[in-house]
Enzyme design. Sequence first.
Site, short mmCIF file in Angstrom:
data_model
loop_
_atom_site.label_atom_id
_atom_site.label_comp_id
_atom_site.label_asym_id
_atom_site.label_seq_id
_atom_site.Cartn_x
_atom_site.Cartn_y
_atom_site.Cartn_z
N LYS A 7 0.83 -1.20 0.00
CA LYS A 7 0.00 0.00 0.00
C LYS A 7 0.87 1.26 0.00
O LYS A 7 0.63 2.19 -0.76
CB LYS A 7 -0.92 0.00 1.23
CG LYS A 7 -1.79 -1.24 1.40
CD LYS A 7 -2.82 -1.37 0.31
CE LYS A 7 -3.87 -2.43 0.64
NZ LYS A 7 -3.37 -3.79 0.77
N LYS A 52 -8.31 1.93 3.73
CA LYS A 52 -7.82 0.56 3.65
C LYS A 52 -6.70 0.32 4.64
O LYS A 52 -5.90 1.22 4.91
CB LYS A 52 -7.38 0.20 2.23
CG LYS A 52 -6.36 1.12 1.60
CD LYS A 52 -5.96 0.60 0.21
CE LYS A 52 -6.48 1.46 -0.89
NZ LYS A 52 -5.95 1.09 -2.21
N ARG A 65 -5.12 -4.76 -13.21
CA ARG A 65 -3.87 -5.38 -12.77
C ARG A 65 -2.91 -5.43 -13.97
O ARG A 65 -3.21 -6.05 -14.98
CB ARG A 65 -4.13 -6.77 -12.22
CG ARG A 65 -2.89 -7.65 -12.01
CD ARG A 65 -1.86 -7.05 -11.06
NE ARG A 65 -2.38 -6.73 -9.76
CZ ARG A 65 -2.52 -7.61 -8.78
NH1 ARG A 65 -2.19 -8.87 -8.94
NH2 ARG A 65 -2.97 -7.20 -7.59
N ARG A 100 -10.49 -5.76 -13.30
CA ARG A 100 -11.36 -6.49 -12.37
C ARG A 100 -12.57 -5.62 -12.06
O ARG A 100 -12.47 -4.63 -11.34
CB ARG A 100 -10.55 -6.87 -11.12
CG ARG A 100 -9.41 -7.84 -11.45
CD ARG A 100 -8.32 -7.86 -10.42
NE ARG A 100 -7.65 -6.58 -10.29
CZ ARG A 100 -6.74 -6.31 -9.37
NH1 ARG A 100 -6.40 -7.23 -8.49
NH2 ARG A 100 -6.17 -5.14 -9.32
N ARG A 130 -15.31 -2.64 -4.65
CA ARG A 130 -14.03 -3.34 -4.77
C ARG A 130 -14.04 -4.23 -6.00
O ARG A 130 -14.98 -5.00 -6.21
CB ARG A 130 -13.76 -4.19 -3.52
CG ARG A 130 -13.72 -3.41 -2.22
CD ARG A 130 -13.69 -4.35 -1.03
NE ARG A 130 -14.90 -5.16 -0.97
CZ ARG A 130 -15.06 -6.19 -0.13
NH1 ARG A 130 -14.09 -6.51 0.71
NH2 ARG A 130 -16.18 -6.88 -0.12
N ASP A 138 -1.58 -2.12 -9.53
CA ASP A 138 -3.02 -1.89 -9.54
C ASP A 138 -3.29 -0.46 -9.96
O ASP A 138 -2.76 0.49 -9.36
CB ASP A 138 -3.62 -2.14 -8.16
CG ASP A 138 -3.67 -3.62 -7.82
OD1 ASP A 138 -3.40 -4.45 -8.71
OD2 ASP A 138 -3.98 -3.96 -6.66
N GLU A 181 -1.94 0.61 -5.84
CA GLU A 181 -1.09 -0.31 -5.08
C GLU A 181 -0.01 -0.87 -5.98
O GLU A 181 -0.17 -0.94 -7.21
CB GLU A 181 -1.90 -1.48 -4.50
CG GLU A 181 -2.92 -1.08 -3.45
CD GLU A 181 -3.64 -2.29 -2.85
OE1 GLU A 181 -3.13 -3.42 -2.97
OE2 GLU A 181 -4.72 -2.08 -2.26
N ASN A 192 1.95 -4.39 -5.91
CA ASN A 192 1.98 -5.69 -5.25
C ASN A 192 3.30 -6.40 -5.55
O ASN A 192 3.63 -6.64 -6.71
CB ASN A 192 0.81 -6.54 -5.74
CG ASN A 192 -0.53 -5.94 -5.35
OD1 ASN A 192 -1.04 -6.23 -4.28
ND2 ASN A 192 -1.08 -5.11 -6.20
#
Length: 316
Positions: free
Chosen positions: A126, A161, A211, A226, A234, A274, A282, A284
Amino acid sequence: MKLGIVMDPISQIKPHKDSSFAMLLEAQRRGYELYYMQPEDLFLQNGNAYADTTLLKVWDRGINEQFYGFGHSQSIALRELDIILIRQDPPFNNDYLYSTHILEQAETEGVLVVNKPQSLRDANEKLFASWFPNCIPTTLVSAKADKLRAFVEQQQDTIFKPLDAMGGASIFRVKANDPNISVIIESMTDHGKHYIMAQAFLPEILQGDKRILLIYGEPIAYTLARIPKAGETRGNIAAGGTGVGMEITERERWLCEQIKPTIQAKGLHFVGLDVIGDYITEINVTSPTCIRELDAQFGLNIAGVLFDHLEQQLKQ
């Protein structure tokens, strides 16, 4: 070639959508020996890194068919392996931290560890995006209720978050007139003891939380958008989102270029970015997913591209 993989129990994965499984299939196709480990199998002895390992075979079969098999188990020095993949899911807790130290010792003994253990510790999924302020939405990280309230009042529509969760867990959409704002902040920060992240809500989430997979900073040409299910904010697949493949846009390529030098400098060989709308939300680095979905939709072999890169790294 000997490949070690540190992952959560393989019996609990969904092979048709698991990126670690895609990597194992590709490594096996290339003739690698596969050494399976769970985090608790790692250990240090007299300053050297070891693990209790089990030889592994994998098969790409139907959803309800057996997809893996175990062979001989033995304790080995990790320096016997060529590559170790760290594919344990968050949260990043103390035990995860300790395992990265053990794997870093293996790295000093010549093993290519993916991703680099020190960088896993440095790059919170994050927080890491905040190192690129021109690429992110308006963001605040704080444990203090007054600052979080002021942020919501300024932005009017926000996302809260936690810093240590995954899959969309414990994410709240909070508006300025939300009657539950106090209890949300109290619960998420444990009355001001823990940091959380607040970001301006991006309405482009309705077009998908994209993504982007990066191999040593270079993006795959297709992204997985997504799309949230009805009534949801979300897009995470784990939260019921639907994955729709799309070509990467020029803006998304620009975002990748902004972070590429840092990604390479930190030895982050496989990263999941993301993106919502025009912004990174984000980065990841622990166990990015979506390989199998993109492979299936576009006839790709993303794990093959990754292992081409890793083999080149070993030659160097």
